[in-house]
Write an enzyme that holds these catalytic residues in place. Structure first.
Site, PDB file in Angstrom:
ATOM      1  N   ALA A  53      13.066 -10.214 -19.042  1.00 54.44           N
ATOM      2  CA  ALA A  53      13.261  -8.765 -19.081  1.00 54.44           C
ATOM      3  C   ALA A  53      11.956  -8.011 -18.857  1.00 54.44           C
ATOM      4  O   ALA A  53      10.896  -8.407 -19.336  1.00 54.44           O
ATOM      5  CB  ALA A  53      13.864  -8.364 -20.428  1.00 54.44           C
TER       6      ALA A  53
ATOM      7  N   HIS B  21       0.845  -1.204   0.000  1.00 56.74           N
ATOM      8  CA  HIS B  21       0.000   0.000   0.000  1.00 56.74           C
ATOM      9  C   HIS B  21       0.876   1.249   0.000  1.00 56.74           C
ATOM     10  O   HIS B  21       0.906   1.993   0.988  1.00 56.74           O
ATOM     11  CB  HIS B  21      -0.931  -0.007   1.226  1.00 56.74           C
TER      12      HIS B  21
END
Length: 163
Positions: A111, A80
């Site tokens: 990647a 959060h």
């Protein structure tokens, strides 16, 4: 960019130590770290890992041995994220909960994948390039997409190993 207060095995290799930001972490033997990588305090990297350019391993990330982290892979550690507290003051270290992430031995993360916090990616798992991992990935599983979901082995996943 510094290498500061880190426990780095003497056999670990940096593409260019001046082009990394590695501090307060542990790096195992035979590991190779590309340029523009950041490994934060509290992170740990096992033996014989390969970390591609521009990867970000934040506090709370733990890599087992022989893990491949492709270029541009990002980890998170805050479920959060906020800039300020409910009172409007800038958040400090005591104002959030660190979420840990564990990557099992031999896992390959392609990647530009993003790994959300609080997850376990199992041994030998493969994450396709560009995936966003939002759930645990079992040992040996192959996942791809946004959000990452199980898939059969394919040439796309083979790209993860080459990245």
């Amino acid at each position: 960019m510094p290498v500061v207060n880190a426990r780095i095995d003497a056999s670990a290799e940096f593409a260019d130590p001046a082009l990394v930001n590695v501090y307060g972490c542990a790096v195992g033997p035979g590991t190779r770290i590309g340029p523009f990588v950041e490994i934060q305090r509290g992170a740990s990297v096992g033996a014989r890992c390969r970390i591609g350019a521009n990867a970000f391993l934040c506090e709370g990330v733990s890599l087992a041995d022989e893990v491949v982290i492709g270029p541009g892979v990002m980890f998170t550690n805050d479920r959060h994220p906020r800039a300020v507290t409910a009172a409007g003051t800038l958040m400090g270290p005591d104002d959030w909960t660190l979420e840990t992430t564990r990557i099992g031995a031999g896992a390959v993360i392609g990647a530009n994948a993003t790994i959300l916090c609080g997850l376990t990616i199992g041994a030998g798992a493969r994450i396709a390039p560009g995936s966003v991992v939002t759930r645990d990935v079992p040992d040996g599983a192959h996942v791809a997409g946004v959000p990452a979901t199980p898939t059969r082995p394919s040439s796309l996943l083979d790209l993860a190993e080459a990245s």
